[in-house]
Design an enzyme around this catalytic site. Sequence first.
Site, mmCIF file in Angstrom:
data_model
loop_
_atom_site.group_PDB
_atom_site.id
_atom_site.type_symbol
_atom_site.label_atom_id
_atom_site.label_comp_id
_atom_site.label_asym_id
_atom_site.label_seq_id
_atom_site.Cartn_x
_atom_site.Cartn_y
_atom_site.Cartn_z
ATOM 1 N N LYS A 66 0.874 -1.113 0.017
ATOM 2 C CA LYS A 66 0.145 -0.089 -0.055
ATOM 3 C C LYS A 66 0.887 1.237 -0.055
ATOM 4 O O LYS A 66 0.413 2.372 -0.359
ATOM 5 C CB LYS A 66 -0.932 -0.010 1.186
ATOM 6 C CG LYS A 66 -1.973 -1.171 0.997
ATOM 7 C CD LYS A 66 -3.095 -1.106 1.936
ATOM 8 C CE LYS A 66 -4.284 -2.057 1.620
ATOM 9 N NZ LYS A 66 -3.881 -3.562 1.702
HETATM 10 C C1 LIG Z 1 -4.606 -4.571 1.340
HETATM 11 C C2 LIG Z 1 -3.647 -5.852 1.120
HETATM 12 C C3 LIG Z 1 -4.281 -6.801 0.329
HETATM 13 C C4 LIG Z 1 -5.298 -6.708 -0.388
HETATM 14 O O1 LIG Z 1 -5.267 -5.948 -1.285
HETATM 15 P P1 LIG Z 1 -6.664 -5.360 -2.005
HETATM 16 O O2 LIG Z 1 -6.367 -4.017 -3.010
HETATM 17 O O3 LIG Z 1 -7.557 -4.749 -0.893
HETATM 18 O O4 LIG Z 1 -7.387 -6.154 -2.866
HETATM 19 C C5 LIG Z 1 -3.608 -8.046 0.366
HETATM 20 N N1 LIG Z 1 -2.299 -8.012 0.961
HETATM 21 C C6 LIG Z 1 -1.660 -7.300 1.830
HETATM 22 C C7 LIG Z 1 -0.873 -7.287 2.478
HETATM 23 C C8 LIG Z 1 -2.546 -6.020 2.154
HETATM 24 O O5 LIG Z 1 -2.075 -5.171 2.643
#
Ligand SMILES: *Cc1c(COP(=O)(O)O)cnc(C)c1O
Length: 465
Positions: A112
């Site tokens: 993220k």
């Molecule tokens: C947020 C997240 C996901 C999922 O991603 P999305 O965009 O919500 O589908 C998967 N793995 C990790 C480690 C995350 O932080």
Amino acid sequence: MRYISTRGQAPALDFENVTLAGLASDGGLYVPETWPSLSKDEIAALRGLSYVDTAVAVMRPFVAGVLDDAELRALCQAAYGRFSHAAVTPLVQLDGRHWLLELFHGPTLAFKDVALQLLGLLFERFLSHRDTHLTVVGATSGDTGSAAIDALAGRAKVDIFMLHPLGRVSEVQRRQMTTVLAPNVHNIAIEGSFDDAQAMVKAMFADAAFAGRFTLSAVNSINWARLMAQIVYYFYAAVRLGAPDRPVAFSVPTGNFGDVFAGYVAERMGLPIARLIVATNVNDILHRALSAGDYSVGSVTPTAAPSMDIQVSSNFERLLFDLHGRDGAALAAAMKGFESSKTLAIGDAMRAEAALRFLSARVDQDEMALAMRWAFESGEVIDPHTAIGLAAARNADIAPDVPVVTLATAHPAKFVDAVERATGQRPPLPARVSGLFEREERYATLPATLEAVQGFIAERATPTA
Ligand SMILES: *Cc1c(COP(=O)(O)O)cnc(C)c1O
């Protein structure tokens, strides 16, 4: 580039306004009016470019009219300069066909950061020439919260209120949020699930009186700018594995359908992606939707991959918009039905169309642990989310000559206990987050009621002038 709402009733916006708005005023999500495309030659020309130069080439059409190349490049240099790996998102080979795309070299150890480091800088830039104070409200199942807080802490003209489900995020995740003591950062632990927290955030945006009193904005993956930043690494990885001359498949550990939707956009832009594998844990609404047309909300089961413990996947609406032929009125009606009945049937024609691009899989705890051990034997320690992606990748029905890239979405040190259970290894925290366990924490605990949360925010946020 102009952006329109998936529900057809909100005004079309430019990139600057879509970034600051987050959710559309009709309850829909913003999407580009048309999908831009890169020609085969333009994709071939990405070979050998740095991450930042790739980012400029891929994001250029989405910011056209708002940021020029030099401005976009400067923002990307600042955002990705904070990553601890020179390649920003390096590819690591596991065997003759499987690869990991490591997306966790940012300041908070999860993918993220790739989007939120850029989003924080975009906010600052767009607010600098406005008389507006932004109140960012978000819900997190763990990683969004820490990445958003890191990106926004101490920035002028922004307050951030981050809701997380009490006791349902890992200790590292919680501390990465609650040890940031900047006065514009407000952490709230909700006595409920992530979906409760997310529903309250949505309700606050829908509450016209509240939303009008404060200038609310979202940093959840409903924010278009976040998705846009994630398109870049699909191109970056695929050209390194032979695109545009050779197709590549991606396996994506999925929760809110944001990351994999960015892959879908890359494909719409012309990147030859053989398939996008939507990997879910036992919270499998997306797998049921894509494999059987059953998009119906179950109850959330806590797992070792908490960032995927989600039942309602906000960004799925963006795919449904395209599957409904971009008919906002039809989708608005479908989503209204879903919001009241908690179920939506996806017809065979739409499911067949989705199947041209997507595969899906549900991965349970044992399969996840097995994938972790297999990666470990191949020399890589991976986190539970990545392991779900890898388990799905190894089982997927993909032509044998197509390389399969699993997105490594979190650093294993973020989920030490699950990693140790599967592999016997306790991955150390990287130096950039050391000291986390010694720092003071600050957060409020509130019941899962809209009233309590709105009251808390109203006392602390800066009202719209
Ligand atoms: C947020 C997240 C996901 C999922 O991603 P999305 O965009 O919500 O589908 C998967 N793995 C990790 C480690 C995350 O932080």
